[in-house]
Write a protein that holds these residues in place. Structure first.
Motif, PDB file in Angstrom:
ATOM      1  N   LYS A 280      -2.571  26.449  36.492  1.00 37.89           N
ATOM      2  CA  LYS A 280      -2.467  25.744  35.214  1.00 37.89           C
ATOM      3  C   LYS A 280      -1.642  26.563  34.212  1.00 37.89           C
ATOM      4  O   LYS A 280      -0.912  25.990  33.394  1.00 37.89           O
ATOM      5  CB  LYS A 280      -3.867  25.453  34.665  1.00 37.89           C
ATOM      6  N   GLU A 415      -8.073  23.482  29.413  1.00 39.05           N
ATOM      7  CA  GLU A 415      -8.584  23.670  30.774  1.00 39.05           C
ATOM      8  C   GLU A 415      -8.536  25.135  31.172  1.00 39.05           C
ATOM      9  O   GLU A 415      -9.466  25.647  31.824  1.00 39.05           O
ATOM     10  CB  GLU A 415      -7.751  22.825  31.749  1.00 39.05           C
ATOM     11  N   THR A 418     -11.425  26.846  29.503  1.00 36.79           N
ATOM     12  CA  THR A 418     -12.693  26.517  30.187  1.00 36.79           C
ATOM     13  C   THR A 418     -12.839  27.330  31.466  1.00 36.79           C
ATOM     14  O   THR A 418     -13.917  27.873  31.757  1.00 36.79           O
ATOM     15  CB  THR A 418     -12.740  25.016  30.517  1.00 36.79           C
TER      16      THR A 418
END
Length: 662
Positions: A280, A415, A418
């Motif tokens: 990511k 994300e 997290t």
């Protein structure tokens, strides 16, 4: 059935003769269900419940204080300590029930002395006229009362708070409750009839067997009995194993919960989480590079978007002004050619003059109405304006792309954050090892007991097969070697009836349980006053254990219910059984609100007690049905009569007074 009166004389802590009116009718036209008896702990409440049981069932009564005492010793123990040797102890219970479509009253009287002769009490049954003893009923009293209130189901109508607590805590009902349920639903009749038929068949077989056949028959029956006994023992072991399996499953589930909650699962997945995070981050960096490329093109012009719009509008106005000026010059030239042509036509001078004035005025109006009053400061040509339009279009596309990529970048950053938090919450290596070890150990123990349960189940299947084979051998041996003569028809018919009874019991069980499940669910939701907790309740046809399911059809583990909710579920179970039985019987409850919090207590007081039966006898302390609960019952006009059991600790005697604690 209605209890009308209870008389105690020198029974337990009740010295002398004391009378309790239990009639729920306050007058001829009005009846209220609750008979309220208040007393402190040790004041004689449970003794009253024992008195009712003793009056009805005598030696068979399941009294709380009897334990392992013989009936003679129990009767001696029940005699008031202050009574003289010549005084008799006496219990009288007056009740009314419907017989042949008309109400019948009976007064059951039991009397005895200390160290009673023959270890028994003396039973007397009086009719409407108390001087008229019904001796014929005395001889068959046990059978008679079984038709009205069978002792097997009495614990479902005469119960105490501890019994409810025990029923609430256990996964499956205790054997005494299972037997009562079978009796209440009428299931034991089919079992008893099947056993009686088997006894009849075996008896008929023996009648016509010679000594050799009889010996062979008895040998087969002995083996069959041994296998049946082994099957029953293993069945009990399997039930216990399954209970342990459920407990271990719960322990394993708790270990897994701790493993997940305390980071064990995240630690085990750390590598995968880090890979996801790196992937990511890479995508996020690509988005940033793409945004940089957009910023190197026309996108910075978005900072002066209002100026660009102003320039575009000004350019359009100036271009329009230029076009109007050109049009004016063209029209003036055309008008001159027109006037020259008109003069060649030799028209009158005044007409030509009027036409010339009209044309001049028309051009002047056209120019005046469309000419802008603003100054021209841009002086841009048509090509420049076209280039500006192109830049504006590209800028809008770049802005849309940039906004989309910014949104995606924000999502990826969230994300990534997290995933970083999940990695950070992962358990330390030592804690992870402990959590993983706890999960493995609980899984190992669970698998071990589950394996034993499966082995025991397989063994039961093999025993069942062996029992069927022995029964078949017994039947074939009998058919081939014994001369049934006239009994053959009886034996054949009995075997067919046994098969029919088996099918009948299965269908009766399902039909009764389906109705019972619905009643228990409705009673539970009514008492709980929380309609979203349970959508369906299932009852096991063999163990009568309860299983709860939510709106999505997922199981609701019983251990997740609060202690109060479990007790309400147990009471709903008893209430549902009473409704399904179709028997109109009184309900007596000792210690009715033990271990309940205020909200659940209010639910019972407002919803259960006034509706449990047409007659509800409550034996309570001042902390269970306190002043608030008492006032609630009074306001709803649910109390027919109230008594106070006053215990004198010095004399160790209890006196029954009218009224309650307040």
């Amino acid at each position: 059935m209605i209890f009308l009166e209870l008389v105690l004389q020198n029974f337990g802590p009740y010295a002398g003769k004391q009378i309790i009116n239990l009639n729920p009718h306050v007058d001829e036209d009005n009846a209220r269900p609750i008979i309220l008896l208040g007393g402190m702990n040790g004041g004689g409440k449970t003794t009253l419940m024992d008195a009712i049981r003793l009056a009805l069932y005598g030696q068979r009564a399941q009294c709380s204080t009897r334990g392992n005492l013989s009936y003679s010793d129990f009767l001696t123990q029940c005699v008031n300590s202050k009574s003289t040797p010549t005084e008799k102890t006496r219990i009288e219970l007056v009740f009314e029930h419907i017989e042949d479509d008309r109400p019948i009253k009976y007064r059951v009287v039991r009397t005895w002395e200390k160290n009673p002769k023959d270890g028994k009490d003396h039973l007397g049954i009086l009719g409407d006229d108390e001087t008229w003893p019904i001796d014929s009923l005395v001889n068959i009293w046990d059978e008679y009362i079984e038709n009205i209130l069978p002792i097997g189901i009495s614990n479902l109508f005469l119960f105490d708070g501890e019994q409810v607590k025990e029923l609430a805590e256990q996964e499956i009902p205790p054997p005494i409750v299972v037997d009562a349920i079978n009796g209440l639903l009428g299931l034991e009749l089919a079992d008893k009839l099947a056993i009686d038929l088997e006894i009849l068949v075996n008896r008929k077989k023996r009648e016509f067997a010679d000594s050799k056949d009889l010996a062979k028959l008895e040998e087969i029956e002995t083996r069959l009995h041994k296998k049946q006994k082994e099957y029953e023992n293993n069945q009990i072991k399997l039930v216990n194993l399954n209970v342990e399996v459920k407990e271990l499953a719960k322990i394993h589930e708790e270990a897994l919960d701790r493993f997940v909650n305390e980071g064990g699962k995240i630690a085990a997945e750390r590598s995968q989480l880090e890979q996801q995070r790196e992937a990511k981050i890479k995508v996020a960096n690509n988005l940033r590079e793409s945004l940089c490329e957009l910023a190197a093109d026309v996108l910075p012009l978005a900072l002066i978007s209002p100026l660009l719009s102003q320039v575009q509008r000004q350019g359009e106005k100036e271009l329009k002004t230029q076009q109007i000026q050109l049009a004016k010059d063209v029209l003036i030239a055309r008008d001159e050619r027109l006037l020259n042509w008109l003069q060649q036509l030799n028209l009158e001078t005044n007409k030509v003059t009027n036409i010339q004035s009209f044309l001049a005025e028309d051009i002047n109006n056209l120019y005046t109405n469309n000419l802008s009053t603003e100054n021209n400061w841009l002086n841009g040509d048509e090509e420049s304006l076209s280039l500006l339009d192109n830049i504006t279009y590209r800028l809008q596309i770049s802005q849309n792309i940039a906004q989309k990529q910014l949104d995606e970048l924000t999502n990826y950053e969230e994300e990534i954050l997290t995933l970083e938090r999940q990695v950070q919450t992962a358990a330390a290596p030592e804690e992870y090892t402990k959590l993983q070890t706890a999960v493995k150990e609980s899984q190992t123990e669970f698998n071990k007991l589950k394996s034993q349960s499966d082995i025991m189940t397989q063994k039961l299947i093999e025993l069942d097969t062996e029992i069927k084979r022995l029964r078949q051998e017994l039947n074939e041996y009998t058919v081939d070697n014994l001369k049934y003569q006239n009994s053959e028809h009886i034996i054949d018919s009995a075997l067919k009836v046994q098969q029919t009874l088996k099918v009948f019991r299965e269908r009766l069980t399902l039909r009764k349980l389906n109705k019972l499940e619905e009643e228990v669910k409705n009673c539970f939701l009514y008492l709980l006053h929380k309609s979203d907790l349970v959508h369906r309740i299932a009852i096991d046809s063999k163990t009568f254990g309860l299983s709860l399911y939510d709106l999505n059809g997922k199981p609701v583990p019983k251990h997740r219910l609060s202690a109060g909710e479990k007790q309400l579920l147990a009471i709903a179970f008893l209430w549902g059984l009473a409704k399904v039985s179709g028997r109109r019987l009184p309900v007596a409850i000792d210690t009715p609100l033990g271990r309940l919090d205020s909200s659940h207590r209010n639910n019972l007081v407002e919803r259960y007690f006034p509706s449990a039966s047409h007659q509800v006898i409550l034996l309570s302390t001042d902390t269970e049905i306190g002043k608030k609960e008492y006032q609630t019952l009074q306001e709803t006009e649910a109390i027919a009569r109230e008594y106070l059991l006053q215990y004198n600790s010095g004399k160790r005697e209890t006196t029954i007074k009218d009224g309650y604690f307040w």
